[in-house]
Design a protein around this motif. Structure first.
Motif, PDB file in Angstrom:
ATOM      1  N   LEU A 206      54.095  19.633  43.353  1.00  0.00           N
ATOM      2  CA  LEU A 206      53.656  19.189  44.497  1.00  0.00           C
ATOM      3  C   LEU A 206      52.355  19.848  44.879  1.00  0.00           C
ATOM      4  CD1 LEU A 206      56.942  19.132  46.780  1.00  0.00           C
ATOM      5  CD2 LEU A 206      56.071  17.264  45.420  1.00  0.00           C
ATOM      6  N   ASP A 207      51.966  20.907  44.233  1.00  0.00           N
ATOM      7  CA  ASP A 207      50.969  21.812  44.346  1.00  0.00           C
ATOM      8  C   ASP A 207      49.460  21.267  43.669  1.00  0.00           C
ATOM      9  OD1 ASP A 207      49.145  23.876  44.532  1.00  0.00           O
ATOM     10  OD2 ASP A 207      50.498  25.506  44.275  1.00  0.00           O
ATOM     11  N   GLU A 208      48.629  20.695  44.221  1.00  0.00           N
ATOM     12  CA  GLU A 208      47.408  20.373  43.461  1.00  0.00           C
ATOM     13  C   GLU A 208      46.815  21.307  42.753  1.00  0.00           C
ATOM     14  OE1 GLU A 208      43.545  17.833  44.645  1.00  0.00           O
ATOM     15  OE2 GLU A 208      44.640  18.795  46.184  1.00  0.00           O
ATOM     16  N   ALA A 209      46.628  22.607  43.350  1.00  0.00           N
ATOM     17  CA  ALA A 209      46.291  23.629  42.505  1.00  0.00           C
ATOM     18  C   ALA A 209      46.916  23.853  40.962  1.00  0.00           C
ATOM     19  CB  ALA A 209      46.244  24.963  43.139  1.00  0.00           C
ATOM     20  N   PHE A 210      48.425  23.953  41.012  1.00  0.00           N
ATOM     21  CA  PHE A 210      49.257  23.795  39.925  1.00  0.00           C
ATOM     22  C   PHE A 210      48.970  22.624  39.004  1.00  0.00           C
ATOM     23  CE2 PHE A 210      53.136  22.718  37.454  1.00  0.00           C
ATOM     24  CZ  PHE A 210      53.131  24.010  36.876  1.00  0.00           C
ATOM     25  N   ARG A 211      48.705  21.609  39.453  1.00  0.00           N
ATOM     26  CA  ARG A 211      48.354  20.348  38.617  1.00  0.00           C
ATOM     27  C   ARG A 211      47.000  20.547  38.158  1.00  0.00           C
ATOM     28  NH1 ARG A 211      50.389  17.664  43.163  1.00  0.00           N
ATOM     29  NH2 ARG A 211      48.394  16.617  43.425  1.00  0.00           N
ATOM     30  N   ALA A 212      45.990  21.032  38.923  1.00  0.00           N
ATOM     31  CA  ALA A 212      44.710  21.119  38.420  1.00  0.00           C
ATOM     32  C   ALA A 212      44.395  21.763  37.060  1.00  0.00           C
ATOM     33  CB  ALA A 212      43.826  21.678  39.505  1.00  0.00           C
ATOM     34  N   GLY A 213      45.202  22.933  36.608  1.00  0.00           N
ATOM     35  CA  GLY A 213      45.145  23.467  35.498  1.00  0.00           C
ATOM     36  C   GLY A 213      45.663  22.865  34.424  1.00  0.00           C
ATOM     37  N   ILE A 214      46.343  21.707  34.519  1.00  0.00           N
ATOM     38  CA  ILE A 214      46.996  21.085  33.353  1.00  0.00           C
ATOM     39  C   ILE A 214      46.398  19.761  33.017  1.00  0.00           C
ATOM     40  CG2 ILE A 214      49.171  19.643  32.837  1.00  0.00           C
ATOM     41  CD1 ILE A 214      50.579  21.692  34.830  1.00  0.00           C
ATOM     42  N   SER A 215      45.521  19.805  32.046  1.00  0.00           N
ATOM     43  CA  SER A 215      44.938  18.386  31.682  1.00  0.00           C
ATOM     44  C   SER A 215      45.609  17.091  31.651  1.00  0.00           C
ATOM     45  CB  SER A 215      44.346  18.636  30.021  1.00  0.00           C
ATOM     46  OG  SER A 215      45.435  18.938  29.226  1.00  0.00           O
ATOM     47  N   SER A 216      46.904  16.978  31.237  1.00  0.00           N
ATOM     48  CA  SER A 216      47.772  15.875  31.379  1.00  0.00           C
ATOM     49  C   SER A 216      47.565  15.107  32.498  1.00  0.00           C
ATOM     50  CB  SER A 216      49.172  16.241  30.848  1.00  0.00           C
ATOM     51  OG  SER A 216      49.410  17.029  29.576  1.00  0.00           O
ATOM     52  N   PHE A 217      47.452  15.615  33.698  1.00  0.00           N
ATOM     53  CA  PHE A 217      47.543  15.073  34.929  1.00  0.00           C
ATOM     54  C   PHE A 217      46.124  14.190  35.090  1.00  0.00           C
ATOM     55  CE2 PHE A 217      50.859  18.110  36.156  1.00  0.00           C
ATOM     56  CZ  PHE A 217      51.984  17.086  36.575  1.00  0.00           C
ATOM     57  N   ARG A 218      45.222  14.645  34.213  1.00  0.00           N
ATOM     58  CA  ARG A 218      43.821  13.923  34.432  1.00  0.00           C
ATOM     59  C   ARG A 218      44.015  12.338  33.786  1.00  0.00           C
ATOM     60  NH1 ARG A 218      39.259  15.843  37.449  1.00  0.00           N
ATOM     61  NH2 ARG A 218      39.969  17.546  38.201  1.00  0.00           N
ATOM     62  N   LEU A 219      45.006  12.443  32.758  1.00  0.00           N
ATOM     63  CA  LEU A 219      45.122  11.321  32.304  1.00  0.00           C
ATOM     64  C   LEU A 219      45.750  10.095  33.255  1.00  0.00           C
ATOM     65  CD1 LEU A 219      46.965  12.434  28.820  1.00  0.00           C
ATOM     66  CD2 LEU A 219      44.722  11.296  29.330  1.00  0.00           C
ATOM     67  N   MET A 220      46.472  10.225  34.204  1.00  0.00           N
ATOM     68  CA  MET A 220      47.133   9.541  35.070  1.00  0.00           C
ATOM     69  C   MET A 220      45.990   8.846  36.126  1.00  0.00           C
ATOM     70  SD  MET A 220      50.793  10.233  36.712  1.00  0.00           S
ATOM     71  CE  MET A 220      51.971   9.106  37.385  1.00  0.00           C
ATOM     72  N   ASP A 221      46.345   7.492  36.409  1.00  0.00           N
ATOM     73  CA  ASP A 221      45.545   7.084  37.615  1.00  0.00           C
ATOM     74  C   ASP A 221      45.739   7.881  38.737  1.00  0.00           C
ATOM     75  OD1 ASP A 221      43.968   4.532  38.488  1.00  0.00           O
ATOM     76  OD2 ASP A 221      45.812   4.735  39.931  1.00  0.00           O
TER      77      ASP A 221
END
Length: 268
Positions: A206-221
């Motif tokens: 749920l934490d945007e900062a956590f997701r921001a360090g993971i390149s995979s999430f940039r693949l998702m619309d």
């Protein structure tokens, strides 16, 4: 969606806030590299150098190669680390220069995997060892809770990460010997924030900062990602998540498809 992972120039800011060298991954890496103190080791796709620095602190002479300017701007500094900006496919190093080479979750960023592996073999000394911490998402169970929210990313991951057998075959084709893989179940308190690392801590996603360090999430619309996160938040708050997935909270480790791959450059 593209199957090319984004450059870390897009996600590198704040990377060190959620990514750190996990002591168990580090310990496994040291054991598999199997090098004496003072050995010259190359980290390919070093990021900001969390594992590079940890190995330097153990007495190894480290060289770090990283293509992203943003990551290099945040790189950890040690007198025993030589930093270079460059790619796996065009290494600025001499033949037979390093005692060992490793990658930690960076091979999937190679633009030409076979060329990158050829370059790794080239810069290794004869008899030198290559170790990669990587993943085969096909091993992750179909009922794993993250698939219920981020399934599109697992589909993308299977297009990016080769099957383990194919990777081992690719290593043999470019001239490595004795390539083997060893599965690495991820501990529940893993400290390195890669994609499935918080498998027992769903609230982390749920934490945007956590997701921001993971390149995979940039693949998702972005809209699809927002919807998936909102759904996860709602399910956690309502108790639906626990009703469906509470069993994942019981084990202390979980096979998220990660492996260590080890191969050697044949001696002359």
């Amino acid at each position: 969606m593209s199957t090319k992972l984004p450059t870390y120039d897009l996600i590198g800011k704040g990377y060190n806030s959620r990514r750190a060298a996990d002591v168990r991954i580090l310990s496994k890496l040291v054991a598999l590299l199997d090098q004496p103190e003072g050995a010259h080791i190359l980290d390919v796709g070093a990021g900001t150098g969390n594992y590079t620095a940890a190995l330097a602190d153990l007495g190894y002479s480290m060289t770090a190669l990283e293509p992203s300017t943003i990551m290099l701007e945040s790189a950890v500094g040690r007198d025993s680390i030589d930093w270079y900006r460059g790619s796996a496919e065009a290494m600025p190093f001499d033949d037979d220069q390093f005692d060992a080479v490793y990658c930690t979750l960076s091979m999937h960023h190679f633009t030409d995997p076979e060329l990158g592996l050829n370059q790794i073999r080239r810069v290794l000394k004869p008899g030198g060892r290559f170790v990669a911490f990587t993943s085969d998402p096909r091993r992750i169970p179909s009922d794993f809770w993250m698939r219920a929210y981020f399934d599109a990313l697992f589909v993308e991951a299977e297009a990016i990460f080769p099957p383990m057998g194919q990777l081992l075959q690719r290593l043999a084709v470019v001239g490595f010997a004795g390539a083997v893989d060893e599965a690495y179940p991820v501990p529940s308190d893993n400290q390195d924030g890669f994609f499935c690392s918080a498998w027992r801590r769903p609230e982390e996603y749920l934490d945007e900062a956590f997701r921001a360090g993971i390149s995979s999430f940039r693949l998702m619309d972005p809209q699809q990602l927002d919807s998936a996160v909102a759904c996860l938040r709602s399910d956690l708050e309502s108790g639906r998540w626990h009703g469906r997935h509470a069993a994942i909270l019981e084990p202390n480790e979980f096979d998220c498809g990660h492996s260590f791959v080890v191969a050697s450059k044949p001696p002359e």
